[in-house]
Write an enzyme that holds these catalytic residues in place. Structure first.
Site, PDB file in Angstrom:
ATOM      1  N   ARG A  37       0.823  -1.213   0.000  1.00 35.47           N
ATOM      2  CA  ARG A  37       0.000   0.000   0.000  1.00 35.47           C
ATOM      3  C   ARG A  37       0.860   1.266   0.000  1.00 35.47           C
ATOM      4  O   ARG A  37       0.441   2.306  -0.507  1.00 35.47           O
ATOM      5  CB  ARG A  37      -0.943  -0.006   1.200  1.00 35.47           C
ATOM      6  CG  ARG A  37      -2.166  -0.867   0.958  1.00 35.47           C
ATOM      7  CD  ARG A  37      -3.103  -0.833   2.120  1.00 35.47           C
ATOM      8  NE  ARG A  37      -4.421  -1.341   1.769  1.00 35.47           N
ATOM      9  CZ  ARG A  37      -5.405  -1.530   2.637  1.00 35.47           C
ATOM     10  NH1 ARG A  37      -5.207  -1.267   3.917  1.00 35.47           N
ATOM     11  NH2 ARG A  37      -6.568  -1.974   2.235  1.00 35.47           N
ATOM     12  N   LYS A 198     -17.376 -16.342   3.993  1.00 29.57           N
ATOM     13  CA  LYS A 198     -18.830 -16.374   4.167  1.00 29.57           C
ATOM     14  C   LYS A 198     -19.583 -15.923   2.933  1.00 29.57           C
ATOM     15  O   LYS A 198     -19.211 -14.950   2.292  1.00 29.57           O
ATOM     16  CB  LYS A 198     -19.218 -15.438   5.312  1.00 29.57           C
ATOM     17  CG  LYS A 198     -18.748 -15.871   6.655  1.00 29.57           C
ATOM     18  CD  LYS A 198     -19.191 -14.811   7.618  1.00 29.57           C
ATOM     19  CE  LYS A 198     -18.895 -15.134   9.055  1.00 29.57           C
ATOM     20  NZ  LYS A 198     -19.170 -13.928   9.859  1.00 29.57           N
ATOM     21  N   GLY A 351      -8.154  -8.482   0.473  1.00 28.87           N
ATOM     22  CA  GLY A 351      -6.894  -8.537   1.202  1.00 28.87           C
ATOM     23  C   GLY A 351      -6.256  -9.915   1.214  1.00 28.87           C
ATOM     24  O   GLY A 351      -5.066 -10.071   0.919  1.00 28.87           O
ATOM     25  N   GLY A 374     -12.334  -4.134   1.717  1.00 30.24           N
ATOM     26  CA  GLY A 374     -13.735  -3.719   1.725  1.00 30.24           C
ATOM     27  C   GLY A 374     -14.079  -2.788   0.567  1.00 30.24           C
ATOM     28  O   GLY A 374     -15.138  -2.894  -0.041  1.00 30.24           O
TER      29      GLY A 374
END
Ligand code: ADP
Ligand code: 3PG
Ligand code: MG
Length: 394
Positions: A37, A198, A351, A374
């Site tokens: 990053r 999930k 990620g 996200g």
């Protein structure tokens, strides 16, 4: 992208507040374990330095909940950034206090100052207007380049744009161009691979992608919710019992839309959550009661690799198994290597998926690896990102 970038404005001699996403993983002693990053922010910073701007950087790190905590200091980031830029980056001891005020008052053209972690103030995540105004008062121009935080409507990611002309940096521009083009104008066949933990985390993405892709390949723990919904035994595998109807709806919807939805046909199960646990590959219809599914199986890997050979564009989010454990990383690694060798446009979001590819050392073989977790999910879902919405239109 329809937003102005640093190229569209005069930066020379200006004080420029740049929001980066320097939220990087660290060891307990502060050693940065993945600097991607920081590296991703260099293009914008170098451009500003070369164009004689006075560069004031800010970022969050972790979730310190509104108070100074040493372990959330940006000190290790300042050091790494100095090393990568080959020039000193001065770290302010605070965000809007005396140290930040002094450093930003005295900053010269071509210099780089980094403010401390903006989340040392609760006002940051509250998107408090007074706090945003104070931050904005340090500068003449705001550049947002924090793609990883663009889904947050916080003071430094969106609020400041109320008080300063606001444009995007090169990283945000690149992320939007790659992912936006893939979604809006894909070379077909367009395939998406979705893994991870999930179904509920990814449901928005699945639904949005069903509108766009030709093939959707499912892996990771979310596969077991699908198996359960078809009436199979899933043993102790991760399974969301309250999402069985949803899984059935997704399969129905894929059929209606003419999307090829592929689910694993076999799976590698383990006895317990342990890197060295006993394991075996079984058919998905034959998962033993007291075992847990940790990876896609051999047949599935072959089938997915064959399918992906036909792709012209691939978007991948979420590892296909418990890839932190070597024996359950086979699915993720084999698919990753197949994509690395492919001529298709390959885009990785998320990620953990990016970390898996970094671990194998083949990151440079992909068209684009998003710096967003996200944020890239929300972008793929088609949601508007506040950190981008707030920027000036072209
Ligand atoms: P990303 O960060 O790439 O979006 P997620 O956060 O959704 O991905 O999921 C990644 C996590 O899911 C990893 O920690 C991985 O070990 C875990 N995972 C994937 N498949 C399984 C599985 N079958 N059983 C347990 N955990 C799994
Ligand atoms: C991330 O790591 O996804 C971004 O830096 C955002 O962090 P947050 O989830 O704490 O807002
Ligand atoms: Mg994750």
């Amino acid at each position: 992208m329809n937003k102005k970038t640093v190229r569209d404005v005069e930066v020379s001699g200006k004080k420029v507040l740049v929001r980066c996403d320097f939220n990087v993983p660290q060891k307990e002693d502060g050693t940065i374990t993945d600097n991607r990053r920081i590296v991703a922010a260099l293009d914008t910073i170098n451009y500003l330095v070369e164009h004689n701007a006075k560069v004031i950087l800010c970022s969050h790190l972790g979730r310190p909940k509104g108070e100074f905590k040493k372990e959330f200091s940006l000190e290790p980031v300042a050091k790494e950034l100095s090393r990568l830029l080959g020039k000193e980056v001065k770290l302010a001891k605070d965000v809007i206090g005396p140290s930040a005020t002094e450093l930003t008052n005295n900053i010269k053209e071509g210099e780089v100052v980094l403010l401390e972690n903006v989340r040392f103030h609760r006002e940051e995540t509250d998107n408090d207007p007074e706090f945003a105004k104070k931050l904005a008062s340090f500068a003449d121009l705001y550049v947002n380049d924090a793609f990883g935080s663009a889904h947050r409507a916080h003071a430094s990611t969106a609020g400041v744009a109320e008080y300063l002309p606001a444009v995007s940096g090169f990283l945000i521009e690149k992320e939007i161009n790659f992912m936006g083009n893939a979604l809006e104008n894909p070379e077909r066949p367009f395939m998406a691979i979705l893994g991870g933990k999930k179904v509920s985390d990814k449901i928005g993405v699945i639904e949005a992608l069903l509108e766009k892709v030709d093939t959707l390949l499912i892996g990771g723990a979310m596969a077991y919710t699908f198996f359960k919904s078809m009436g199979y035994e899933v043993g102790k595998s991760i399974c969301e019992l309250d999402k069985l109807d949803l899984a059935r709806e997704i399969m129905e919807k894929a059929k209606t839309k003419g999307v090829k939805l592929m689910l694993p046909v076999d799976t590698k199960v383990g006895k317990e959550f342990d890197p060295n646990t006993e394991s075996k590959v079984v058919k998905c219809t034959q998962i033993p009661k007291d075992w847990e599914g940790y990876d896609i199986g051999t047949e599935t890997i072959k089938m997915y690799v064959e399918e992906l050979k036909k792709a012209k564009t691939v978007v991948w989010n979420g590892p296909l198994g418990l890839s932190e454990f070597e024996q359950f990383a086979v699915g993720t690694d084999t698919i990753a290597k197949a994509l690395a060798d492919s001529d298709a446009i390959t885009i990785i979001g998320g990620g953990d998926s990016a970390a898996a590819i970094e671990r194998i050392g083949i990151s440079d073989k992909f068209s684009h690896i998003s710096t967003g977790g996200g944020a890239s999910l929300e972008f793929l879902e088609g949601k508007k990102l506040p950190g981008i919405e707030c920027l000036l239109d072209k």
